[in-house]
Design a protein around this motif. Structure first.
Motif, PDB file in Angstrom:
ATOM      1  N   ARG A 159      -7.423  -0.679  -3.910  1.00  0.00           N
ATOM      2  CA  ARG A 159      -7.969  -0.035  -5.150  1.00  0.00           C
ATOM      3  C   ARG A 159      -9.336  -0.963  -5.761  1.00  0.00           C
ATOM      4  NH1 ARG A 159      -4.060  -2.045  -9.977  1.00  0.00           N
ATOM      5  NH2 ARG A 159      -4.117  -4.055  -9.430  1.00  0.00           N
TER       6      ARG A 159
ATOM      7  N   VAL B 137      -6.089   5.517   3.003  1.00  0.00           N
ATOM      8  CA  VAL B 137      -5.657   5.196   1.741  1.00  0.00           C
ATOM      9  C   VAL B 137      -4.460   4.172   2.010  1.00  0.00           C
ATOM     10  CG1 VAL B 137      -4.050   5.822  -0.227  1.00  0.00           C
ATOM     11  CG2 VAL B 137      -5.929   7.695   0.872  1.00  0.00           C
TER      12      VAL B 137
ATOM     13  N   TRP C  40      -2.812   2.144  -0.038  1.00  0.00           N
ATOM     14  CA  TRP C  40      -1.442   2.130  -0.928  1.00  0.00           C
ATOM     15  C   TRP C  40      -1.261   3.636  -1.720  1.00  0.00           C
ATOM     16  CZ3 TRP C  40       2.558  -0.535  -1.914  1.00  0.00           C
ATOM     17  CH2 TRP C  40       3.252  -0.476  -3.178  1.00  0.00           C
ATOM     18  N   ASP C  41      -0.146   4.231  -1.703  1.00  0.00           N
ATOM     19  CA  ASP C  41       0.159   5.452  -2.347  1.00  0.00           C
ATOM     20  C   ASP C  41       1.352   5.471  -2.681  1.00  0.00           C
ATOM     21  OD1 ASP C  41       0.734   7.924  -3.202  1.00  0.00           O
ATOM     22  OD2 ASP C  41      -0.367   8.832  -1.385  1.00  0.00           O
ATOM     23  N   THR C  42       1.766   5.268  -3.860  1.00  0.00           N
ATOM     24  CA  THR C  42       3.296   5.308  -4.285  1.00  0.00           C
ATOM     25  C   THR C  42       3.762   6.636  -4.141  1.00  0.00           C
ATOM     26  OG1 THR C  42       2.555   5.794  -6.714  1.00  0.00           O
ATOM     27  CG2 THR C  42       2.955   3.362  -5.959  1.00  0.00           C
ATOM     28  N   GLY C  43       3.094   7.564  -3.693  1.00  0.00           N
ATOM     29  CA  GLY C  43       3.926   9.106  -3.614  1.00  0.00           C
ATOM     30  C   GLY C  43       4.327   9.314  -2.253  1.00  0.00           C
ATOM     31  N   ARG C  44       3.880   8.207  -1.409  1.00  0.00           N
ATOM     32  CA  ARG C  44       4.089   8.373   0.036  1.00  0.00           C
ATOM     33  C   ARG C  44       5.300   7.225   0.270  1.00  0.00           C
ATOM     34  NH1 ARG C  44      -1.378   6.325   2.666  1.00  0.00           N
ATOM     35  NH2 ARG C  44      -0.603   4.329   2.309  1.00  0.00           N
TER      36      ARG C  44
ATOM     37  N   ALA D 141       5.123   3.372   0.937  1.00  0.00           N
ATOM     38  CA  ALA D 141       3.612   3.292  -0.206  1.00  0.00           C
ATOM     39  C   ALA D 141       2.527   2.455   0.677  1.00  0.00           C
ATOM     40  CB  ALA D 141       3.921   2.947  -1.463  1.00  0.00           C
TER      41      ALA D 141
END
Lengths: 216, 289
Positions: free
Chosen positions: A170, A185, A187-191, A194
């Protein structure tokens, strides 16, 4: 190999810090810890945190005993792991690319070839969630951090510092040399998971323009 | 007004949602986060019949105010402070039943720093990596409270709440912090004189302290080794010494790795009092094995 030069230090009431001779030994020791944890032969630990030349084990029930045991471990070689490397398409358009090529004594095109030819491995994470410190470039391609860090490095920036390559998950301040940009991407806390990159993950960078991937 | 939620009327200086933290992800660079005074969180949760892991509010110095959208049992603990419901004084440190549409006001701490507010059912924001805690270092979890923000509440617990525990014992905020510290792993980076200084001299809590670290004013600790340490994993309570020599005790939102040497580690049991120490509080370190 035997864990020669390994030192285990107590850290507070519940942790052990293992110090190793160098980066490669640290990655091998970390891989050995994960193997033993998967095999169920490692005592319960809450966190295993590798770093440049150390591995921290936190949340250990009997740190005294573990600290006494660790330096005597037989550590297996760092084998190429099964499964494909994570591919990260990069547009090599970073503002520091020309400077990095000059530091390496090669043309910009050759610098891109060097970076895309190397196979990387996440040695450890830190600085921000999902930020990996990737090793794999030859020693002679080490570069210094920028004398003055940037106040804002855009998310997806592919950057170099010391022996490491990293990708900013980010936007954040940063002092690394920016050589390119990715749309991947990190880093994605929805995945789940993450983090795209975890310690031990193998990575290859590809040139986005060359393959038609990742273009806007 | 029948949904299970509270709306923020006054966010206060810094009010965050906290539970017992986000452990198990340090290898990805994710701080543990969680309430700075976990014993207070367990107690306010017990008072309203919640499991100890339910999410609560952590206020900083000047409290906060919320309007309830449902009838809810609340408990305010941690730092002693005035509690009001629709302007009328209510009890601190025990379960209080609040009707729907009321304003619950947590006033400025009389002593200590951080008050904890539990709601029956807990604050039910979506968990991130297994925790609802706000992590101020890496920006994970819900944003700090802002006026008019709405916080959903979970289903109320089945256990009877009012009067479940009448008068639990609360540790008072400290007049002085006595922090037991186990030396290492990098005590050999400091001179013998520095280790004597750490063990014998008085420090004070700096106003620059926050959820990441307790910053201290006092004598600098002199290094025996020059140069840089390669970044290494950090634990809660680590006493890290930056180049200015003034120790920093790592708290819940601490970075997972750091490059300054750690002279010792404070016992976890002593860190709850740190959460309640106002700037200027005297601090002593007591080395223990």
């Amino acid at each position: 190999m035997n864990a020669v030069g390994t030192r285990a230090m107590r850290v507070g009431e519940r942790a052990v810090l293992v110090e190793l001779a160098g980066g490669e030994e640290t990655e091998a020791f970390h891989a050995e810890l994960l193997r033993r944890r998967a095999a169920g032969t490692l005592p319960a630990v809450r966190e295993i945190v590798p770093a440049a030349r150390t591995v921290l084990l936190d949340g250990v029930a009997d740190p005294e005993r573990l600290a006494a045991e660790l330096p005597g471990w037989e550590v297996g070689p760092l084998s190429a792991r099964v499964g494909a490397a994570v591919g990260i398409p990069v547009r090599y358009d970073g503002p520091d690319l020309a400077e990095v090529a000059a530091l390496w004594g090669v043309s910009v095109e050759a610098a891109v070839r060097i970076h895309t030819a190397a196979e990387f491995r996440v040695a450890f994470c830190g600085f921000a969630p999902g930020f990996g410190y990737l090793t794999g470039l030859d020693e002679r391609y080490g570069v210094p951090r920028r004398a003055t860090p940037r106040t804002a490095v855009p998310a997806g920036s592919v950057a170099l510092a010391g022996p490491y390559t990293g990708v900013y998950p980010r936007s954040s301040p940063g002092g690394w040399q920016l050589i390119g940009t990715t749309d991947t991407v990190l880093w994605d806390t929805g995945r789940e998971p993450a983090a795209l990159l975890a310690p031990g993950t193998r990575v290859r960078f590809t040139e986005a323009g060359a393959t038609g991937e990742g273009g806007r | 007004m029948s949904d299970r939620a509270v709306a923020v009327v006054r966010a206060g200086a810094l009010t965050t949602v906290q539970d017992l933290g986000r452990t198990g992800h340090a290898h990805l660079g994710v701080p543990r986060s969680g309430a700075l005074d976990p014993a207070a969180v367990r107690l306010v949760n017990r008072l309203v019949g919640n499991p100890g892991t339910a999410a609560v509010l952590e206020t900083t110095v000047n409290g906060c105010a919320v309007r309830t959208r449902c009838a809810v049992t609340v408990a305010v603990g941690g730092a002693p402070c005035p509690v009001r419901v629709d302007g009328r004084p209510a009890a601190w440190g025990t379960a209080v039943r609040v009707a729907a549409g009321s304003v619950l006001e947590i006033g400025t701490a009389v002593r200590g720093v951080r008050a904890y507010v539990a709601f029956g059912g807990g604050i039910d924001v979506g968990p991130v990596l297994g925790s609802r805690s706000t992590d101020l270092l890496s920006g994970l979890g819900p944003a700090p409270l802002a006026d008019e923000m709405v916080l959903p509440l979970g289903r109320p617990p089945y256990t009877a709440t009012k009067g479940y525990v009448d008068a639990p014992p609360w540790p008072g905020p400290p007049d002085e912090l006595v922090l037991r510290v186990r030396l290492g792993p990098r005590e050999d980076w400091f001179t013998d004189a520095a280790l004597r200084t750490l063990a014998t001299r008085a420090y004070r809590v700096s106003p620059a302290s926050n959820r990441i670290g307790l910053r201290l004013e006092g004598p600098a600790l002199e290094r025996a080794l020059p140069g840089e340490l390669a970044s290494e994993g950090m634990v809660l309570g680590a006493v890290q010494v930056p180049p200015d020599g003034r120790p920093v005790v790592f708290l819940a939102d601490h970075p997972t790795t750091g490059g300054y040497p750690v002279v010792g580690v404070v016992r976890e049991a002593d860190l709850g009092a740190v959460a309640q120490a106002v700037p200027g509080t005297p601090v002593r370190f007591t080395p223990v094995r």
